[in-house]
Scaffold this active site. Sequence first.
Site, PDB file in Angstrom:
ATOM      1  CG  ASP A   1      -8.396   5.269  -0.234  1.00 26.37           C
ATOM      2  OD1 ASP A   1      -9.496   5.742  -0.555  1.00 26.37           O
ATOM      3  OD2 ASP A   1      -7.903   4.267  -0.772  1.00 26.37           O
TER       4      ASP A   1
ATOM      5  CB  THR B   1      -9.161  -0.783  -7.617  1.00 29.73           C
ATOM      6  OG1 THR B   1      -9.221   0.427  -6.886  1.00 29.73           O
ATOM      7  CG2 THR B   1      -8.183  -1.724  -6.982  1.00 29.73           C
TER       8      THR B   1
ATOM      9  CG  ASN C   1      -8.121   6.317  -4.461  1.00 25.35           C
ATOM     10  OD1 ASN C   1      -8.992   5.476  -4.282  1.00 25.35           O
ATOM     11  ND2 ASN C   1      -8.167   7.502  -3.881  1.00 25.35           N
TER      12      ASN C   1
ATOM     13  NE  ARG D   1      -4.042   1.898   1.016  1.00 25.17           N
ATOM     14  CZ  ARG D   1      -5.057   2.192   0.223  1.00 25.17           C
ATOM     15  NH1 ARG D   1      -5.085   1.789  -1.041  1.00 25.17           N
ATOM     16  NH2 ARG D   1      -6.083   2.891   0.683  1.00 25.17           N
TER      17      ARG D   1
ATOM     18  CB  THR E   1      -5.917   0.736  -6.460  1.00 23.59           C
ATOM     19  OG1 THR E   1      -6.823   1.723  -6.933  1.00 23.59           O
ATOM     20  CG2 THR E   1      -5.372   1.171  -5.119  1.00 23.59           C
TER      21      THR E   1
ATOM     22  N   GLY F   1     -13.645  -1.329  -6.955  1.00 25.87           N
ATOM     23  CA  GLY F   1     -14.976  -0.793  -6.635  1.00 25.87           C
ATOM     24  C   GLY F   1     -15.009   0.092  -5.404  1.00 25.87           C
TER      25      GLY F   1
HETATM   26  O1  DON Z   1      -7.954   1.175  -1.337  1.00 26.15           O
HETATM   27  C1  DON Z   1      -9.116   1.468  -1.546  1.00 26.15           C
HETATM   28  O2  DON Z   1     -10.058   1.043  -0.914  1.00 26.15           O
HETATM   29  C2  DON Z   1      -9.410   2.370  -2.732  1.00 26.15           C
HETATM   30  N1  DON Z   1      -8.272   3.182  -3.026  1.00 26.15           N
HETATM   31  C3  DON Z   1      -9.802   1.514  -3.869  1.00 26.15           C
HETATM   32  C4  DON Z   1     -10.140   2.334  -5.051  1.00 26.15           C
HETATM   33  C5  DON Z   1     -10.973   1.631  -6.002  1.00 26.15           C
HETATM   34  O3  DON Z   1     -11.333   0.496  -5.874  1.00 26.15           O
HETATM   35  C6  DON Z   1     -11.351   2.472  -7.144  1.00 26.15           C
HETATM   36  N2  DON Z   1     -12.170   1.768  -7.991  1.00 26.15           N
HETATM   37  N3  DON Z   1     -13.224   1.492  -7.852  1.00 26.15           N
END
Ligand code: DON
Length: 560
Positions: A411, A369, A389, A96, A387, A461
Amino acid sequence: MRRLIFILPLLLFTTCKKQPTQPTGLVTENAMVVTARAEASKIGSDIMEKGGNAFDAMVATELALAVAYPYAGNLGGGGFMVYRKNNGEVGGIDYREKAPLSAHKDMYLDSLGNVISKMSTVGATAVGVPGTVAGVIAVHEKFGSLPLSDLIEPVIALARKGVIVTEKQLQRITHYKESFVEVNGDSTKFAQPFSVGDTIKYPKLAQTLTQILEKGRDGFYKGEVAEKLSSFIQEKGGFVTMADLEKYEAKWRDPIVFDYKELKMISMSPPSSGGVTINQIFKMMEPHDIGSFGHNSSKSIQLFTEAARRAYADRNYFLGDPDFVDIPFDVLLDDTYLEERMADFSFEKASLSSAIGHGEVEILESSETTHYSIVDDAGNAISATTTLNGGYGSKLYSEDLGFFLNNEMDDFSAKPGVPNMFGLIGAEANSIAPEKRMLSSMTPTIVEKEGKLYMVVGTPGGSTIITAVAQTILNVYEFNQSMQEAVNSPRFHHQWLPDHINFEPEGFSKELKDELKSKGYNIDEKRNPVIGKVDAIRVLENGKLEGGADRRGDDTAVGF
Ligand code: DON
Protein backbone atom coordinates in the site's frame (compact mmCIF):
# COMPACT_ATOMS: atom_id res chain seq x y z
CA MET A 1 -56.93 22.39 -12.58
CA ARG A 2 -53.99 22.79 -14.95
CA ARG A 3 -51.88 23.95 -12.06
CA LEU A 4 -52.89 20.94 -10.02
CA ILE A 5 -51.86 18.58 -12.80
CA PHE A 6 -48.50 20.28 -12.81
CA ILE A 7 -48.06 20.28 -9.05
CA LEU A 8 -49.41 16.78 -8.33
CA PRO A 9 -46.38 14.77 -9.53
CA LEU A 10 -44.13 17.15 -7.65
CA LEU A 11 -46.20 16.71 -4.50
CA LEU A 12 -46.23 12.96 -4.88
CA PHE A 13 -42.50 12.96 -5.38
CA THR A 14 -41.77 14.99 -2.28
CA THR A 15 -44.14 12.92 -0.15
CA CYS A 16 -42.59 9.69 -1.47
CA LYS A 17 -39.19 10.97 -0.58
CA LYS A 18 -40.30 11.62 2.97
CA GLN A 19 -41.90 8.19 3.45
CA PRO A 20 -39.69 6.11 5.73
CA THR A 21 -38.29 3.25 3.65
CA GLN A 22 -39.50 -0.17 4.73
CA PRO A 23 -36.68 -2.38 5.96
CA THR A 24 -35.85 -5.52 3.97
CA GLY A 25 -32.89 -6.75 6.03
CA LEU A 26 -32.86 -8.29 9.50
CA VAL A 27 -34.58 -5.99 12.02
CA THR A 28 -33.79 -6.15 15.73
CA GLU A 29 -34.98 -4.14 18.73
CA ASN A 30 -31.78 -3.50 20.63
CA ALA A 31 -28.40 -4.36 19.19
CA MET A 32 -26.78 -5.76 16.07
CA VAL A 33 -23.51 -6.94 14.58
CA VAL A 34 -23.00 -7.39 10.81
CA THR A 35 -19.85 -9.15 9.62
CA ALA A 36 -18.49 -11.38 6.87
CA ARG A 37 -19.34 -14.57 8.82
CA ALA A 38 -22.31 -15.58 10.96
CA GLU A 39 -19.97 -17.06 13.61
CA ALA A 40 -18.25 -13.71 14.21
CA SER A 41 -21.53 -11.75 14.18
CA LYS A 42 -22.97 -14.14 16.77
CA ILE A 43 -19.99 -13.86 19.09
CA GLY A 44 -20.24 -10.06 19.02
CA SER A 45 -23.99 -10.08 19.52
CA ASP A 46 -23.77 -12.59 22.41
CA ILE A 47 -21.25 -10.33 24.18
CA MET A 48 -23.78 -7.48 24.06
CA GLU A 49 -26.61 -9.74 25.16
CA LYS A 50 -24.51 -10.60 28.21
CA GLY A 51 -24.23 -6.91 29.05
CA GLY A 52 -21.13 -5.90 27.11
CA ASN A 53 -21.09 -2.65 25.14
CA ALA A 54 -20.26 -2.09 21.45
CA PHE A 55 -16.56 -1.74 22.29
CA ASP A 56 -16.50 -5.11 24.08
CA ALA A 57 -18.30 -6.57 21.08
CA MET A 58 -15.70 -5.03 18.77
CA VAL A 59 -12.82 -6.77 20.55
CA ALA A 60 -14.54 -10.15 20.34
CA THR A 61 -15.78 -9.66 16.77
CA GLU A 62 -12.41 -8.53 15.42
CA LEU A 63 -10.67 -11.55 16.94
CA ALA A 64 -13.48 -13.90 15.89
CA LEU A 65 -13.02 -12.79 12.28
CA ALA A 66 -9.37 -13.89 12.54
CA VAL A 67 -10.75 -17.38 13.22
CA ALA A 68 -13.88 -17.48 11.06
CA TYR A 69 -12.63 -15.45 8.10
CA PRO A 70 -8.86 -15.91 7.72
CA TYR A 71 -9.11 -14.52 4.19
CA ALA A 72 -9.10 -11.01 5.71
CA GLY A 73 -9.87 -11.22 9.42
CA ASN A 74 -6.56 -11.26 11.17
CA LEU A 75 -4.03 -11.08 13.97
CA GLY A 76 -1.32 -10.50 11.37
CA GLY A 77 -2.78 -7.37 9.80
CA GLY A 78 -4.32 -4.08 10.85
CA GLY A 79 -7.28 -1.77 10.49
CA PHE A 80 -9.20 1.33 11.49
CA MET A 81 -12.25 1.90 13.65
CA VAL A 82 -14.44 4.95 14.15
CA TYR A 83 -16.97 5.15 16.94
CA ARG A 84 -19.86 7.31 18.00
CA LYS A 85 -20.98 7.02 21.60
CA ASN A 86 -24.64 7.45 22.46
CA ASN A 87 -23.85 10.93 23.84
CA GLY A 88 -22.64 12.00 20.39
CA GLU A 89 -18.92 11.83 21.23
CA VAL A 90 -16.90 10.56 18.27
CA GLY A 91 -13.39 9.19 17.82
CA GLY A 92 -11.24 6.79 15.88
CA ILE A 93 -8.37 4.41 16.31
CA ASP A 94 -5.65 3.60 13.81
CA TYR A 95 -4.24 0.10 14.20
CA ARG A 96 -2.76 0.15 10.74
CA GLU A 97 0.46 -1.80 10.11
CA LYS A 98 3.67 0.20 9.85
CA ALA A 99 6.95 -0.18 8.02
CA PRO A 100 9.70 -2.02 9.93
CA LEU A 101 12.62 -0.01 11.36
CA SER A 102 14.91 -1.27 8.62
CA ALA A 103 12.56 -0.16 5.82
CA HIS A 104 13.63 2.50 3.36
CA LYS A 105 12.27 4.34 0.37
CA ASP A 106 13.81 2.15 -2.32
CA MET A 107 13.52 -1.21 -0.60
CA TYR A 108 11.38 -2.73 -3.38
CA LEU A 109 13.53 -1.43 -6.26
CA ASP A 110 16.32 -3.26 -8.11
CA SER A 111 19.69 -1.74 -8.98
CA LEU A 112 18.18 -0.12 -12.06
CA GLY A 113 15.47 1.49 -9.99
CA ASN A 114 12.66 -0.79 -11.20
CA VAL A 115 10.04 -2.24 -8.87
CA ILE A 116 10.90 -5.89 -8.09
CA SER A 117 7.91 -8.02 -9.00
CA LYS A 118 6.02 -9.60 -6.05
CA MET A 119 8.48 -8.37 -3.41
CA SER A 120 5.87 -6.10 -1.79
CA THR A 121 2.95 -8.46 -2.41
CA VAL A 122 3.96 -12.09 -1.79
CA GLY A 123 5.82 -13.72 1.10
CA ALA A 124 7.73 -12.37 4.09
CA THR A 125 9.25 -9.33 2.36
CA ALA A 126 5.74 -7.86 1.99
CA VAL A 127 4.90 -7.97 5.70
CA GLY A 128 4.36 -4.78 7.69
CA VAL A 129 4.33 -4.71 11.51
CA PRO A 130 0.86 -5.99 12.53
CA GLY A 131 -1.46 -3.69 14.47
CA THR A 132 -4.68 -5.59 15.18
CA VAL A 133 -3.90 -6.89 18.65
CA ALA A 134 -2.65 -3.49 19.83
CA GLY A 135 -5.84 -1.97 18.41
CA VAL A 136 -8.31 -4.21 20.20
CA ILE A 137 -6.41 -4.04 23.49
CA ALA A 138 -6.33 -0.22 23.34
CA VAL A 139 -10.09 -0.17 22.67
CA HIS A 140 -10.70 -2.50 25.58
CA GLU A 141 -8.54 -0.45 27.95
CA LYS A 142 -10.33 2.78 27.06
CA PHE A 143 -13.94 1.71 26.66
CA GLY A 144 -14.34 -1.96 27.60
CA SER A 145 -16.82 -2.87 30.34
CA LEU A 146 -16.30 -6.64 30.60
CA PRO A 147 -13.05 -8.41 31.51
CA LEU A 148 -10.87 -9.36 28.53
CA SER A 149 -11.36 -13.04 29.36
CA ASP A 150 -15.13 -12.76 28.76
CA LEU A 151 -14.39 -11.38 25.29
CA ILE A 152 -11.62 -13.73 24.20
CA GLU A 153 -12.84 -17.04 25.68
CA PRO A 154 -15.67 -17.46 23.16
CA VAL A 155 -13.19 -16.79 20.36
CA ILE A 156 -10.80 -19.42 21.69
CA ALA A 157 -13.71 -21.85 21.94
CA LEU A 158 -14.59 -21.13 18.28
CA ALA A 159 -10.97 -21.73 17.22
CA ARG A 160 -10.97 -25.10 19.04
CA LYS A 161 -14.39 -26.17 17.79
CA GLY A 162 -13.60 -25.03 14.26
CA VAL A 163 -15.43 -23.26 11.46
CA ILE A 164 -17.37 -24.83 8.60
CA VAL A 165 -16.11 -24.34 5.05
CA THR A 166 -18.73 -22.60 2.90
CA GLU A 167 -18.98 -22.72 -0.88
CA LYS A 168 -17.55 -19.22 -1.21
CA GLN A 169 -14.72 -19.95 1.21
CA LEU A 170 -13.80 -23.08 -0.72
CA GLN A 171 -13.61 -21.05 -3.93
CA ARG A 172 -11.23 -18.62 -2.26
CA ILE A 173 -8.99 -21.32 -0.78
CA THR A 174 -8.87 -23.17 -4.10
CA HIS A 175 -8.06 -19.95 -5.95
CA TYR A 176 -5.04 -19.24 -3.73
CA LYS A 177 -3.83 -22.82 -3.16
CA GLU A 178 -0.87 -22.57 -5.49
CA SER A 179 0.35 -19.39 -3.77
CA PHE A 180 -0.01 -21.01 -0.33
CA VAL A 181 2.26 -23.83 -1.51
CA GLU A 182 4.68 -21.47 -3.23
CA VAL A 183 5.15 -19.43 -0.06
CA ASN A 184 4.81 -22.08 2.67
CA GLY A 185 5.44 -25.51 1.10
CA ASP A 186 2.89 -28.20 0.32
CA SER A 187 2.25 -29.37 3.89
CA THR A 188 0.84 -25.96 4.84
CA LYS A 189 -2.58 -26.02 6.53
CA PHE A 190 -4.53 -24.26 3.80
CA ALA A 191 -3.15 -26.38 0.97
CA GLN A 192 -5.02 -29.44 2.30
CA PRO A 193 -7.92 -30.76 0.22
CA PHE A 194 -11.03 -29.18 1.79
CA SER A 195 -14.65 -29.69 0.80
CA VAL A 196 -17.77 -27.65 1.49
CA GLY A 197 -19.08 -28.60 4.93
CA ASP A 198 -15.68 -29.60 6.36
CA THR A 199 -14.75 -28.13 9.72
CA ILE A 200 -11.38 -26.38 9.97
CA LYS A 201 -10.06 -26.25 13.54
CA TYR A 202 -7.45 -23.75 14.69
CA PRO A 203 -5.69 -25.20 17.79
CA LYS A 204 -2.52 -23.14 17.26
CA LEU A 205 -4.48 -19.94 16.87
CA ALA A 206 -6.33 -20.84 20.07
CA GLN A 207 -2.93 -21.01 21.83
CA THR A 208 -1.90 -17.61 20.48
CA LEU A 209 -5.23 -16.13 21.59
CA THR A 210 -4.69 -17.64 25.05
CA GLN A 211 -1.40 -15.72 25.31
CA ILE A 212 -3.28 -12.51 24.47
CA LEU A 213 -6.03 -13.33 26.97
CA GLU A 214 -3.42 -13.88 29.72
CA LYS A 215 -0.95 -11.08 28.94
CA GLY A 216 -2.92 -8.59 26.88
CA ARG A 217 -0.84 -6.63 24.36
CA ASP A 218 2.41 -8.19 25.66
CA GLY A 219 1.05 -11.62 24.82
CA PHE A 220 1.56 -10.70 21.17
CA TYR A 221 4.20 -7.96 21.00
CA LYS A 222 6.62 -9.37 23.61
CA GLY A 223 7.77 -12.79 24.78
CA GLU A 224 7.07 -16.14 23.18
CA VAL A 225 4.65 -15.10 20.41
CA ALA A 226 6.76 -12.08 19.39
CA GLU A 227 9.90 -14.20 19.32
CA LYS A 228 8.30 -16.89 17.21
CA LEU A 229 6.69 -14.36 14.90
CA SER A 230 9.76 -12.21 14.27
CA SER A 231 12.13 -15.13 13.80
CA PHE A 232 9.64 -16.82 11.43
CA ILE A 233 9.31 -13.69 9.28
CA GLN A 234 13.06 -13.17 9.20
CA GLU A 235 13.83 -16.81 8.38
CA LYS A 236 11.55 -16.37 5.39
CA GLY A 237 13.49 -13.29 4.30
CA GLY A 238 11.32 -10.56 5.81
CA PHE A 239 12.17 -7.51 7.90
CA VAL A 240 9.98 -7.45 11.04
CA THR A 241 12.06 -7.76 14.23
CA MET A 242 11.34 -8.08 17.97
CA ALA A 243 12.09 -4.36 18.28
CA ASP A 244 9.48 -3.58 15.61
CA LEU A 245 6.85 -5.56 17.48
CA GLU A 246 7.72 -4.09 20.86
CA LYS A 247 7.53 -0.54 19.52
CA TYR A 248 4.19 -0.93 17.74
CA GLU A 249 1.41 1.28 19.07
CA ALA A 250 -2.16 1.82 17.98
CA LYS A 251 -3.03 5.53 17.71
CA TRP A 252 -6.23 7.35 18.64
CA ARG A 253 -7.06 9.80 15.88
CA ASP A 254 -9.74 12.42 15.40
CA PRO A 255 -12.02 11.29 12.60
CA ILE A 256 -12.90 13.41 9.58
CA VAL A 257 -16.31 14.95 10.31
CA PHE A 258 -18.34 16.81 7.67
CA ASP A 259 -21.91 17.73 6.79
CA TYR A 260 -23.77 16.66 3.68
CA LYS A 261 -27.24 18.25 3.52
CA GLU A 262 -28.92 17.20 6.80
CA LEU A 263 -26.41 14.41 7.46
CA LYS A 264 -23.22 14.51 9.49
CA MET A 265 -20.61 11.96 8.44
CA ILE A 266 -17.87 10.66 10.67
CA SER A 267 -15.14 8.76 8.85
CA MET A 268 -11.51 7.70 9.20
CA SER A 269 -8.71 10.22 8.94
CA PRO A 270 -5.21 9.61 7.52
CA PRO A 271 -3.31 7.36 7.29
CA SER A 272 -6.57 6.24 5.77
CA SER A 273 -7.61 8.28 2.77
CA GLY A 274 -11.22 7.19 3.24
CA GLY A 275 -12.58 10.12 5.26
CA VAL A 276 -10.89 12.90 3.27
CA THR A 277 -11.85 11.35 -0.06
CA ILE A 278 -15.54 10.75 0.73
CA ASN A 279 -15.68 14.21 2.25
CA GLN A 280 -14.46 15.63 -1.06
CA ILE A 281 -16.81 13.44 -3.13
CA PHE A 282 -19.92 14.35 -1.11
CA LYS A 283 -19.10 18.05 -1.01
CA MET A 284 -18.50 18.18 -4.75
CA MET A 285 -21.88 16.52 -5.33
CA GLU A 286 -23.81 18.51 -2.71
CA PRO A 287 -24.87 21.47 -4.90
CA HIS A 288 -26.79 19.03 -7.15
CA ASP A 289 -30.02 17.28 -6.25
CA ILE A 290 -28.73 13.80 -7.06
CA GLY A 291 -31.82 12.27 -5.43
CA SER A 292 -33.95 13.62 -8.27
CA PHE A 293 -31.65 12.22 -11.00
CA GLY A 294 -32.67 8.59 -10.30
CA HIS A 295 -30.68 5.73 -8.83
CA ASN A 296 -27.80 4.62 -11.09
CA SER A 297 -29.13 6.88 -13.89
CA SER A 298 -26.61 8.25 -16.35
CA LYS A 299 -26.86 11.68 -14.71
CA SER A 300 -26.17 10.42 -11.20
CA ILE A 301 -23.33 8.19 -12.46
CA GLN A 302 -21.82 11.20 -14.25
CA LEU A 303 -21.97 13.44 -11.22
CA PHE A 304 -20.53 10.79 -8.92
CA THR A 305 -17.79 9.86 -11.41
CA GLU A 306 -16.65 13.43 -11.88
CA ALA A 307 -16.49 14.01 -8.13
CA ALA A 308 -14.61 10.73 -7.60
CA ARG A 309 -12.18 11.50 -10.46
CA ARG A 310 -11.15 14.76 -8.82
CA ALA A 311 -11.08 13.40 -5.28
CA TYR A 312 -8.88 10.40 -6.15
CA ALA A 313 -6.44 12.67 -7.98
CA ASP A 314 -6.00 14.65 -4.76
CA ARG A 315 -5.89 11.48 -2.66
CA ASN A 316 -2.99 10.03 -4.59
CA TYR A 317 -0.95 13.19 -4.52
CA PHE A 318 -1.50 14.69 -1.09
CA LEU A 319 -2.28 11.89 1.35
CA GLY A 320 0.04 9.80 3.49
CA ASP A 321 0.81 9.11 7.15
CA PRO A 322 0.08 12.40 8.95
CA ASP A 323 2.92 11.70 11.40
CA PHE A 324 5.34 11.95 8.46
CA VAL A 325 3.78 14.32 5.93
CA ASP A 326 1.95 17.62 6.13
CA ILE A 327 -1.48 17.18 4.66
CA PRO A 328 -3.17 20.43 3.58
CA PHE A 329 -6.53 19.51 5.15
CA ASP A 330 -7.71 23.12 5.27
CA VAL A 331 -7.38 23.43 1.50
CA LEU A 332 -8.49 19.94 0.51
CA LEU A 333 -11.68 20.13 2.55
CA ASP A 334 -12.46 23.78 1.92
CA ASP A 335 -15.86 24.41 0.29
CA THR A 336 -14.54 27.02 -2.14
CA TYR A 337 -11.65 24.80 -3.23
CA LEU A 338 -14.07 21.91 -3.89
CA GLU A 339 -16.44 24.19 -5.77
CA GLU A 340 -13.55 25.30 -7.96
CA ARG A 341 -12.51 21.68 -8.58
CA MET A 342 -15.96 21.06 -10.09
CA ALA A 343 -16.10 24.36 -12.00
CA ASP A 344 -15.31 22.67 -15.34
CA PHE A 345 -17.83 19.84 -14.82
CA SER A 346 -20.70 19.61 -17.27
CA PHE A 347 -23.44 17.03 -17.82
CA GLU A 348 -22.74 17.35 -21.56
CA LYS A 349 -19.29 15.87 -21.67
CA ALA A 350 -16.87 13.76 -19.57
CA SER A 351 -13.83 15.46 -18.07
CA LEU A 352 -10.47 13.89 -18.90
CA SER A 353 -8.29 12.48 -16.15
CA SER A 354 -5.27 13.34 -18.29
CA ALA A 355 -6.21 16.96 -17.84
CA ILE A 356 -5.92 16.38 -14.10
CA GLY A 357 -2.97 13.94 -14.05
CA HIS A 358 -1.09 11.19 -15.93
CA GLY A 359 -0.68 7.41 -15.97
CA GLU A 360 -1.77 4.10 -17.41
CA VAL A 361 -2.75 1.50 -14.85
CA GLU A 362 -4.84 -1.60 -14.27
CA ILE A 363 -7.21 -2.07 -11.36
CA LEU A 364 -7.65 -5.47 -9.84
CA GLU A 365 -10.79 -7.16 -8.64
CA SER A 366 -10.78 -7.55 -4.92
CA SER A 367 -12.82 -7.91 -1.77
CA GLU A 368 -10.12 -9.12 0.52
CA THR A 369 -10.45 -6.78 3.43
CA THR A 370 -13.36 -7.11 5.81
CA HIS A 371 -15.69 -4.64 7.46
CA TYR A 372 -18.06 -5.01 10.41
CA SER A 373 -20.64 -2.71 11.92
CA ILE A 374 -21.95 -2.81 15.49
CA VAL A 375 -24.65 -0.95 17.42
CA ASP A 376 -25.32 -1.77 21.08
CA ASP A 377 -28.54 -1.41 23.06
CA ALA A 378 -27.42 1.93 24.49
CA GLY A 379 -26.92 3.32 20.98
CA ASN A 380 -23.10 3.25 20.87
CA ALA A 381 -21.85 2.55 17.34
CA ILE A 382 -18.68 1.00 15.96
CA SER A 383 -17.56 0.96 12.35
CA ALA A 384 -14.38 -1.07 11.78
CA THR A 385 -12.51 -2.22 8.68
CA THR A 386 -9.62 -4.65 9.03
CA THR A 387 -7.32 -6.26 6.51
CA LEU A 388 -4.35 -8.36 5.51
CA ASN A 389 -4.42 -6.35 2.24
CA GLY A 390 -4.53 -9.09 -0.41
CA GLY A 391 -6.63 -12.24 0.06
CA TYR A 392 -4.81 -14.13 2.86
CA GLY A 393 -2.33 -11.23 2.82
CA SER A 394 1.19 -12.19 1.79
CA LYS A 395 0.03 -15.86 1.89
CA LEU A 396 2.75 -16.38 4.52
CA TYR A 397 1.14 -18.56 7.20
CA SER A 398 2.70 -19.29 10.56
CA GLU A 399 1.79 -22.94 11.28
CA ASP A 400 3.06 -22.45 14.80
CA LEU A 401 0.96 -19.38 15.64
CA GLY A 402 -2.01 -20.20 13.42
CA PHE A 403 -2.42 -17.06 11.32
CA PHE A 404 -1.58 -15.36 8.02
CA LEU A 405 0.68 -12.31 7.72
CA ASN A 406 -0.27 -9.19 5.78
CA ASN A 407 1.21 -7.82 2.55
CA GLU A 408 0.36 -4.27 3.53
CA MET A 409 3.79 -2.90 2.46
CA ASP A 410 2.30 -2.84 -1.07
CA ASP A 411 0.00 0.00 0.00
CA PHE A 412 3.04 2.28 0.05
CA SER A 413 4.09 3.84 -3.19
CA ALA A 414 7.19 1.72 -3.98
CA LYS A 415 8.08 4.18 -6.74
CA PRO A 416 6.28 7.41 -7.57
CA GLY A 417 4.05 6.96 -10.63
CA VAL A 418 4.12 3.14 -10.54
CA PRO A 419 0.72 1.67 -9.59
CA ASN A 420 0.28 -0.71 -6.67
CA MET A 421 -1.93 -3.83 -6.79
CA PHE A 422 -5.08 -1.67 -6.75
CA GLY A 423 -3.82 0.45 -9.64
CA LEU A 424 -3.35 3.36 -7.28
CA ILE A 425 -0.54 5.66 -8.23
CA GLY A 426 1.27 7.12 -5.27
CA ALA A 427 3.44 10.12 -4.75
CA GLU A 428 6.11 11.24 -2.32
CA ALA A 429 3.54 11.63 0.47
CA ASN A 430 3.11 7.85 0.53
CA SER A 431 6.75 6.80 0.04
CA ILE A 432 8.28 4.24 2.41
CA ALA A 433 10.09 5.29 5.61
CA PRO A 434 10.89 3.42 8.83
CA GLU A 435 7.87 3.24 11.14
CA LYS A 436 5.64 5.07 8.67
CA ARG A 437 2.07 3.85 8.06
CA MET A 438 1.08 3.09 4.47
CA LEU A 439 -1.85 5.02 3.02
CA SER A 440 -5.16 3.15 3.12
CA SER A 441 -8.54 3.43 1.43
CA MET A 442 -10.43 1.86 4.31
CA THR A 443 -13.47 3.97 5.08
CA PRO A 444 -15.26 2.90 8.26
CA THR A 445 -18.01 5.49 8.51
CA ILE A 446 -20.86 6.49 10.83
CA VAL A 447 -23.65 8.81 9.71
CA GLU A 448 -25.84 11.01 11.88
CA LYS A 449 -29.13 12.51 10.72
CA GLU A 450 -30.51 15.48 12.59
CA GLY A 451 -28.17 14.77 15.47
CA LYS A 452 -29.11 11.11 15.86
CA LEU A 453 -27.35 7.92 14.86
CA TYR A 454 -28.53 7.03 11.33
CA MET A 455 -26.15 4.55 9.73
CA VAL A 456 -22.98 2.53 10.33
CA VAL A 457 -21.25 1.47 7.13
CA GLY A 458 -18.05 0.20 5.53
CA THR A 459 -16.65 -2.35 3.09
CA PRO A 460 -13.58 -4.09 1.71
CA GLY A 461 -12.56 -3.47 -1.91
CA GLY A 462 -9.14 -1.81 -2.04
CA SER A 463 -9.39 1.41 -3.97
CA THR A 464 -13.13 0.82 -4.57
CA ILE A 465 -13.89 1.02 -0.83
CA ILE A 466 -14.43 4.77 -0.88
CA THR A 467 -16.86 4.77 -3.81
CA ALA A 468 -18.78 1.75 -2.47
CA VAL A 469 -19.28 3.41 0.94
CA ALA A 470 -20.37 6.69 -0.66
CA GLN A 471 -22.84 4.92 -2.98
CA THR A 472 -24.36 2.93 -0.11
CA ILE A 473 -25.02 6.12 1.86
CA LEU A 474 -26.53 7.78 -1.23
CA ASN A 475 -28.72 4.74 -1.86
CA VAL A 476 -30.33 5.08 1.56
CA TYR A 477 -30.46 8.85 1.89
CA GLU A 478 -30.98 10.06 -1.67
CA PHE A 479 -32.61 7.06 -3.34
CA ASN A 480 -34.80 5.89 -0.45
CA GLN A 481 -33.55 2.32 -0.34
CA SER A 482 -33.69 0.13 2.74
CA MET A 483 -30.33 -0.76 4.30
CA GLN A 484 -30.37 -4.22 2.76
CA GLU A 485 -31.37 -2.90 -0.68
CA ALA A 486 -28.69 -0.23 -0.50
CA VAL A 487 -26.07 -2.89 0.20
CA ASN A 488 -27.37 -5.21 -2.53
CA SER A 489 -27.60 -2.51 -5.21
CA PRO A 490 -25.23 -2.71 -8.19
CA ARG A 491 -22.17 -0.46 -7.86
CA PHE A 492 -19.76 1.33 -10.18
CA HIS A 493 -16.32 2.84 -9.68
CA HIS A 494 -13.99 5.50 -11.03
CA GLN A 495 -10.68 6.36 -9.41
CA TRP A 496 -9.20 9.09 -11.63
CA LEU A 497 -6.66 6.72 -13.19
CA PRO A 498 -7.21 4.55 -15.09
CA ASP A 499 -9.68 6.91 -16.73
CA HIS A 500 -12.58 4.51 -17.02
CA ILE A 501 -15.70 3.44 -15.17
CA ASN A 502 -15.96 -0.12 -13.89
CA PHE A 503 -19.48 -1.50 -13.54
CA GLU A 504 -20.54 -4.57 -11.63
CA PRO A 505 -21.73 -7.41 -13.90
CA GLU A 506 -25.43 -6.85 -13.30
CA GLY A 507 -27.72 -3.84 -13.07
CA PHE A 508 -26.33 -1.53 -15.76
CA SER A 509 -27.98 -1.68 -19.18
CA LYS A 510 -26.32 -1.38 -22.57
CA GLU A 511 -28.41 1.76 -23.25
CA LEU A 512 -27.09 3.40 -20.08
CA LYS A 513 -23.50 2.57 -20.98
CA ASP A 514 -24.01 3.77 -24.57
CA GLU A 515 -25.37 7.07 -23.29
CA LEU A 516 -22.33 7.53 -21.06
CA LYS A 517 -20.00 6.60 -23.92
CA SER A 518 -21.65 9.18 -26.14
CA LYS A 519 -20.67 11.79 -23.58
CA GLY A 520 -17.04 10.72 -23.65
CA TYR A 521 -16.90 8.30 -20.72
CA ASN A 522 -14.57 5.33 -21.11
CA ILE A 523 -16.11 2.13 -19.89
CA ASP A 524 -14.03 -0.88 -18.99
CA GLU A 525 -15.96 -3.53 -20.93
CA LYS A 526 -13.49 -6.31 -20.18
CA ARG A 527 -13.70 -6.21 -16.45
CA ASN A 528 -16.92 -6.19 -14.47
CA PRO A 529 -15.61 -6.92 -10.99
CA VAL A 530 -17.64 -7.31 -7.85
CA ILE A 531 -17.22 -3.98 -6.09
CA GLY A 532 -17.05 -4.11 -2.31
CA LYS A 533 -18.86 -6.26 0.25
CA VAL A 534 -20.69 -3.78 2.43
CA ASP A 535 -21.85 -4.61 5.98
CA ALA A 536 -24.01 -1.89 7.46
CA ILE A 537 -26.71 -0.99 9.99
CA ARG A 538 -29.45 1.63 9.69
CA VAL A 539 -31.38 3.05 12.62
CA LEU A 540 -35.08 3.09 11.67
CA GLU A 541 -37.45 5.90 12.60
CA ASN A 542 -38.89 3.72 15.39
CA GLY A 543 -35.42 3.19 16.84
CA LYS A 544 -35.08 -0.42 15.68
CA LEU A 545 -32.05 -1.52 13.70
CA GLU A 546 -31.96 -2.81 10.16
CA GLY A 547 -28.97 -4.83 8.99
CA GLY A 548 -27.50 -4.73 5.52
CA ALA A 549 -25.37 -7.87 5.06
CA ASP A 550 -23.87 -8.08 1.60
CA ARG A 551 -25.33 -10.78 -0.64
CA ARG A 552 -21.97 -10.90 -2.41
CA GLY A 553 -20.45 -12.92 0.46
CA ASP A 554 -21.45 -15.10 3.44
CA ASP A 555 -22.13 -11.90 5.35
CA THR A 556 -24.71 -12.09 8.13
CA ALA A 557 -26.47 -9.75 10.53
CA VAL A 558 -27.13 -11.05 14.05
CA GLY A 559 -28.79 -9.17 16.88
CA PHE A 560 -31.52 -9.12 19.47
O1 DON B 1 -5.84 -0.31 3.20
C1 DON B 1 -6.19 -0.44 2.05
O2 DON B 1 -6.72 0.44 1.39
C2 DON B 1 -6.04 -1.80 1.41
N1 DON B 1 -4.99 -2.53 2.04
C3 DON B 1 -7.34 -2.50 1.50
C4 DON B 1 -7.27 -3.83 0.86
C5 DON B 1 -8.58 -4.33 0.48
O3 DON B 1 -9.61 -3.76 0.69
C6 DON B 1 -8.49 -5.63 -0.21
N2 DON B 1 -9.75 -6.04 -0.57
N3 DON B 1 -10.39 -5.66 -1.38
